[in-house]
Scaffold this active site. Structure first.
Site, PDB file in Angstrom:
ATOM      1  N   SER A   1      -7.664  -2.567   4.116  1.00 54.22           N
ATOM      2  CA  SER A   1      -6.197  -2.699   5.011  1.00 54.22           C
ATOM      3  C   SER A   1      -6.348  -1.240   5.864  1.00 54.22           C
ATOM      4  O   SER A   1      -7.147  -0.250   6.299  1.00 54.22           O
ATOM      5  CB  SER A   1      -5.565  -1.767   3.672  1.00 54.22           C
ATOM      6  OG  SER A   1      -5.624  -0.656   3.351  1.00 54.22           O
TER       7      SER A   1
ATOM      8  N   ASP B   1      -7.762  -6.673   6.737  1.00 54.39           N
ATOM      9  CA  ASP B   1      -6.675  -6.714   5.658  1.00 54.39           C
ATOM     10  C   ASP B   1      -5.678  -6.580   6.582  1.00 54.39           C
ATOM     11  O   ASP B   1      -4.884  -5.181   6.736  1.00 54.39           O
ATOM     12  CB  ASP B   1      -6.530  -5.994   4.260  1.00 54.39           C
ATOM     13  CG  ASP B   1      -5.310  -6.706   3.380  1.00 54.39           C
ATOM     14  OD1 ASP B   1      -5.173  -8.164   3.499  1.00 54.39           O
ATOM     15  OD2 ASP B   1      -5.060  -5.957   2.512  1.00 54.39           O
ATOM     16  N   HIS B   2      -5.072  -7.743   7.041  1.00 50.81           N
ATOM     17  CA  HIS B   2      -3.070  -7.103   7.559  1.00 50.81           C
ATOM     18  C   HIS B   2      -3.466  -6.385   9.050  1.00 50.81           C
ATOM     19  O   HIS B   2      -2.880  -5.659   8.960  1.00 50.81           O
ATOM     20  CB  HIS B   2      -2.382  -6.412   6.582  1.00 50.81           C
ATOM     21  CG  HIS B   2      -1.755  -6.912   5.650  1.00 50.81           C
ATOM     22  ND1 HIS B   2      -0.503  -8.206   5.931  1.00 50.81           N
ATOM     23  CD2 HIS B   2      -1.778  -7.141   4.714  1.00 50.81           C
ATOM     24  CE1 HIS B   2      -0.263  -8.436   4.769  1.00 50.81           C
ATOM     25  NE2 HIS B   2      -1.773  -7.860   3.693  1.00 50.81           N
TER      26      HIS B   2
ATOM     27  N   ASP C   1      -2.419  -9.693  11.106  1.00 51.80           N
ATOM     28  CA  ASP C   1      -0.898 -10.587  10.525  1.00 51.80           C
ATOM     29  C   ASP C   1       0.286 -10.657  11.966  1.00 51.80           C
ATOM     30  O   ASP C   1       0.424  -8.937  11.928  1.00 51.80           O
ATOM     31  CB  ASP C   1      -0.750  -9.601   9.128  1.00 51.80           C
ATOM     32  CG  ASP C   1       0.768  -9.655   8.678  1.00 51.80           C
ATOM     33  OD1 ASP C   1       1.760 -10.020   9.349  1.00 51.80           O
ATOM     34  OD2 ASP C   1       1.460  -8.539   7.885  1.00 51.80           O
TER      35      ASP C   1
ATOM     36  N   HIS D   1       4.038  -7.187  -2.250  1.00 48.83           N
ATOM     37  CA  HIS D   1       3.173  -6.367  -2.526  1.00 48.83           C
ATOM     38  C   HIS D   1       3.303  -5.170  -3.087  1.00 48.83           C
ATOM     39  O   HIS D   1       4.487  -5.109  -3.181  1.00 48.83           O
ATOM     40  CB  HIS D   1       2.630  -5.265  -0.675  1.00 48.83           C
ATOM     41  CG  HIS D   1       2.099  -6.708   0.073  1.00 48.83           C
ATOM     42  ND1 HIS D   1       2.837  -6.965   1.229  1.00 48.83           N
ATOM     43  CD2 HIS D   1       0.440  -7.240  -0.089  1.00 48.83           C
ATOM     44  CE1 HIS D   1       1.916  -7.940   1.797  1.00 48.83           C
ATOM     45  NE2 HIS D   1       0.723  -8.033   1.221  1.00 48.83           N
ATOM     46  N   GLY D   2       2.291  -4.409  -3.768  1.00 51.63           N
ATOM     47  CA  GLY D   2       2.834  -3.263  -4.596  1.00 51.63           C
ATOM     48  C   GLY D   2       3.118  -3.600  -6.321  1.00 51.63           C
ATOM     49  O   GLY D   2       3.059  -5.026  -6.877  1.00 51.63           O
TER      50      GLY D   2
ATOM     51  N   GLY E   1      -0.302  -9.654  -2.389  1.00 58.12           N
ATOM     52  CA  GLY E   1       0.859  -9.975  -3.865  1.00 58.12           C
ATOM     53  C   GLY E   1       0.546 -10.173  -4.585  1.00 58.12           C
ATOM     54  O   GLY E   1       1.283 -10.612  -6.114  1.00 58.12           O
ATOM     55  N   ALA E   2      -0.776 -10.399  -5.053  1.00 54.52           N
ATOM     56  CA  ALA E   2      -1.160 -10.753  -6.319  1.00 54.52           C
ATOM     57  C   ALA E   2      -1.132  -9.882  -7.683  1.00 54.52           C
ATOM     58  O   ALA E   2      -1.199 -10.712  -8.824  1.00 54.52           O
ATOM     59  CB  ALA E   2      -1.952 -11.993  -6.007  1.00 54.52           C
TER      60      ALA E   2
ATOM     61  N   ASP F   1      -4.734  -6.139  -4.758  1.00 50.67           N
ATOM     62  CA  ASP F   1      -5.232  -3.526  -4.813  1.00 50.67           C
ATOM     63  C   ASP F   1      -4.103  -3.385  -5.643  1.00 50.67           C
ATOM     64  O   ASP F   1      -4.560  -2.086  -6.082  1.00 50.67           O
ATOM     65  CB  ASP F   1      -4.309  -3.580  -2.933  1.00 50.67           C
ATOM     66  CG  ASP F   1      -5.150  -2.838  -2.572  1.00 50.67           C
ATOM     67  OD1 ASP F   1      -5.045  -1.520  -3.131  1.00 50.67           O
ATOM     68  OD2 ASP F   1      -4.581  -2.127  -1.520  1.00 50.67           O
TER      69      ASP F   1
HETATM   70  O1  G3H Z   1      -2.648  -7.481   1.117  1.00 49.79           O
HETATM   71  C1  G3H Z   1      -3.548  -7.403   0.212  1.00 49.79           C
HETATM   72  C2  G3H Z   1      -2.695  -7.279  -0.803  1.00 49.79           C
HETATM   73  O2  G3H Z   1      -1.800  -8.602  -1.065  1.00 49.79           O
HETATM   74  C3  G3H Z   1      -2.281  -6.904  -1.959  1.00 49.79           C
HETATM   75  O3  G3H Z   1      -1.265  -7.787  -2.998  1.00 49.79           O
HETATM   76  O4  G3H Z   1      -0.210  -5.210  -4.097  1.00 49.79           O
HETATM   77  O5  G3H Z   1      -0.145  -7.081  -4.986  1.00 49.79           O
HETATM   78  O6  G3H Z   1      -2.329  -6.201  -5.429  1.00 49.79           O
HETATM   79  P1  G3H Z   1      -0.873  -6.404  -3.940  1.00 49.79           P
HETATM   80 ZN    ZN Z   2      -0.997  -8.680   1.614  1.00 52.50          ZN
END
Ligand code: G3H
Ligand code: ZN
Length: 283
Positions: free
Chosen positions: A49, A81-82, A103, A179-180, A208-209, A231
């Site tokens: 990231s 990532d992003h 992104d 996210h988070g 954001g899974a 993440d």
């Molecule tokens: O790009 C990173 C992921 O979308 C992180 O998502 O905060 O749900 O683990 P997360």
């Molecule tokens: Zn993400």
């Protein structure tokens, strides 16, 4: 082995599973992810990231990622990532990343298309895959259950046009994840996801899974998600393990004895995700 993200996307789409994309912030987390992939014979994305790059430095992240991928007997894609900055994405390609994400979701539609196309032009001749994003995925403080966020969700017709005009290899969609850490029960707009995947042939990505229920993840894979980003769940596992060691052994001074259990905790989470995503045995 280090492979282009495209190779993994296509296989996942064909065989209807999702590949986990896990963020790497230090050596222990990276090793945990790749060891899990090897032990379960699963393809995997390792990704850096913006914060990860700031923390470790691009050279270190790229160096560690390439070593881990080269040593692995399973397909590993090294991804940014992003990414939001054209020059930074190009630097990542020069440093040997095999996948990038641009992104442009905060930009107006046409500008998002323009920057994604520019990245595709640089990435594809280098056999580097490009993931783009359309619609805005909420941040940690947002409550995704609030209806106002509807405006930020990915529009299926726009997604079709975007994929056609950019020729990106994967598309991150905003369908209700955030996210988070989730503060309320996340509400995923499966109807929208289904509409997007019926119009768009490009592999779809779920961000954001972390924190999503297993059945939600499985349903999303059934509706065409082929890459799932995790993440936060790894951060939680790592930090909880560190806290446990420090609490139980306050006199411990060897970082290896503090980080070692944290690495094992991350590995356990990664393995569970790989089982859930259906990528076990697909390498
Ligand atoms: O790009 C990173 C992921 O979308 C992180 O998502 O905060 O749900 O683990 P997360
Ligand atoms: Zn993400």
């Amino acid at each position: 082995m280090l492979v282009s993200g495209k190779e993994i996307f296509q296989d996942a789409k064909l065989r209807k599973y999702a590949v986990g994309a896990f963020n790497i912030n230090n050596m222990e987390i990276l090793q945990a992810i790749v060891e899990a992939a090897e032990e379960l014979n699963s393809p995997v994305f390792i990704q850096a990231s913006q914060g990860g790059i700031r923390y470790a430095g691009l050279e270190y992240i790229a160096g560690m990622g390439k070593i881990a991928a080269a040593k692995a007997k399973v397909p590993v894609a090294l991804n940014i990532d992003h990414g939001t900055d054209f020059n930074q994405v190009v630097r990542c390609i020069r440093h040997g990343f095999s996948a990038v994400m641009i992104d442009g979701s905060k930009l107006p539609f046409e500008e998002n298309i323009a920057i994604t196309r520019k990245i595709v032009e640089v990435a594809h001749p280098n056999d580097v895959s490009v993931e783009a994003e359309l619609g805005k995925i909420s941040g940690v403080e947002d409550d995704v259950a609030v209806a106002e966020h509807e405006a930020l969700f990915t529009d299926p017709d726009e997604a079709y046009e975007f994929a056609e005009r950019t020729n990106c290899d994967a598309l991150a969609v905003a369908v209700g994840t955030a996210h988070g850490v989730y503060r309320g029960e996340p509400k995923i707009d499966f109807e929208r996801l289904q509409a997007i995947s019926s119009k768009v042939n490009t592999p779809l990505v779920l961000h954001g899974a972390s924190g999503l229920a297993d059945d939600v993840i499985q349903k999303a894979i059934g509706y065409g998600i082929v890459k799932i980003n995790i993440d936060t769940d790894l951060r939680i596992a790592f930090s909880e393990a560190v806290r446990k060691v420090v609490k139980e052994h306050p006199d411990e001074i060897d970082p290896r004895n503090i980080m070692g259990p944290a690495k094992e905790a991350v590995k356990k989470v990664v393995k569970a995700k790989m089982h859930l995503f259906g990528s076990v045995g697909k390498a």
